[in-house]
Design a protein around this motif. Structure first.
Motif, short mmCIF file in Angstrom:
data_model
loop_
_atom_site.label_atom_id
_atom_site.label_comp_id
_atom_site.label_asym_id
_atom_site.label_seq_id
_atom_site.Cartn_x
_atom_site.Cartn_y
_atom_site.Cartn_z
N GLN A 90 0.83 -1.21 0.00
CA GLN A 90 0.00 0.00 0.00
C GLN A 90 0.86 1.26 0.00
O GLN A 90 0.51 2.27 -0.65
N THR A 91 1.98 1.21 0.69
CA THR A 91 2.89 2.36 0.73
C THR A 91 3.46 2.67 -0.65
O THR A 91 3.50 3.83 -1.08
N LEU A 92 3.89 1.64 -1.36
CA LEU A 92 4.45 1.83 -2.69
C LEU A 92 3.40 2.36 -3.67
O LEU A 92 3.68 3.21 -4.52
N ARG A 93 2.16 1.88 -3.53
CA ARG A 93 1.08 2.37 -4.39
C ARG A 93 0.82 3.85 -4.13
O ARG A 93 0.67 4.65 -5.08
N SER A 94 0.80 4.25 -2.87
CA SER A 94 0.58 5.65 -2.52
C SER A 94 1.74 6.53 -3.01
O SER A 94 1.52 7.66 -3.48
N LEU A 95 2.95 6.01 -2.90
CA LEU A 95 4.11 6.76 -3.40
C LEU A 95 4.03 6.96 -4.91
O LEU A 95 4.36 8.03 -5.42
N GLY A 96 3.57 5.92 -5.62
CA GLY A 96 3.40 6.06 -7.06
C GLY A 96 2.40 7.15 -7.42
O GLY A 96 2.64 7.96 -8.32
#
Length: 202
Positions: A90-96
């Motif tokens: 979820q963190t990587l998706r939000s960063l994207g």
């Protein structure tokens, strides 16, 4: 001040989303980053290979990102938090999403700043054409009627350089010749000055 990184905001967004898809598909992050390295060249390729090699050696994603120094510090910090909380995907998706929006905003700002500059350049081109091409034509028409441009128009014509190119002083008679027509210096009674008037003698 944020340190300089190899990847741009848009590339950072694509990298984070690529890692998100790899996690969703159950692909090893090391294998996925090795695949990303094959599509790159130069510093970015070296950066991805170092990250993949670090993951193969047992380092965490946060550790390899910190060591490679290819991404913004904010990404490294958020990845560390995501790993500690168990919400890395979820963190990587939000960063994207965040870096894609940031890239879009930067592009919009550049476009907003470029538009007035383009308008200014076009205005300069139009004014230059008027001064160099149009005003001399009008002056020639007035000259054929036995008159000359006056006031602001005359000043702009002089500014364009056309008036200076067409004006000369006859050394023998001391008379001013403008565009092949002899003009005399007459006394201006209202102002008490001697001025150049369009009085043609032939």
């Amino acid at each position: 001040m944020e340190k300089e990184t190899i990847l741009t905001d848009l590339e950072t967004a694509l990298f984070c989303r690529s890692l998100t898809l790899q996690l969703q598909a159950g692909i090893s992050l090391a294998d996925g980053i090795y695949l990303l390295a094959e599509d790159e060249t130069g510093r970015k390729q070296d950066c991805f290979r170092r990250m993949a090699a670090g993951l193969d050696s047992g380092m965490t994603l946060f550790d390899v990102l910190e060591e490679a120094a290819c991404l913004p510090e904010y990404v490294c910090t958020m990845v560390q938090i995501g790993q500690q909380t168990g919400k890395l995907e979820q963190t990587l998706r939000s960063l994207g999403d965040y870096y894609e929006q940031r890239s879009r905003q930067k592009r919009q700002i550049k476009q907003a700043l470029a538009y007035p500059g383009l308008v200014f350049v076009l205005m300069l081109v139009v004014v230059t054409v008027l001064l160099v091409k149009v005003l001399p034509i009008f002056d020639g028409v007035y000259g054929s009627l036995g008159s000359r441009l006056t006031g602001i128009a005359a000043g702009l014509l002089i500014l364009s350089g056309e008036e200076l190119k067409l004006t000369r002083l006859d050394p023998d008679s001391g008379q001013v010749i403008v565009d092949g027509r002899i003009q005399s210096l007459e006394y201006d009674r209202p102002t008490g000055r001697r001025g150049l008037f369009a009085r043609f003698r032939g």
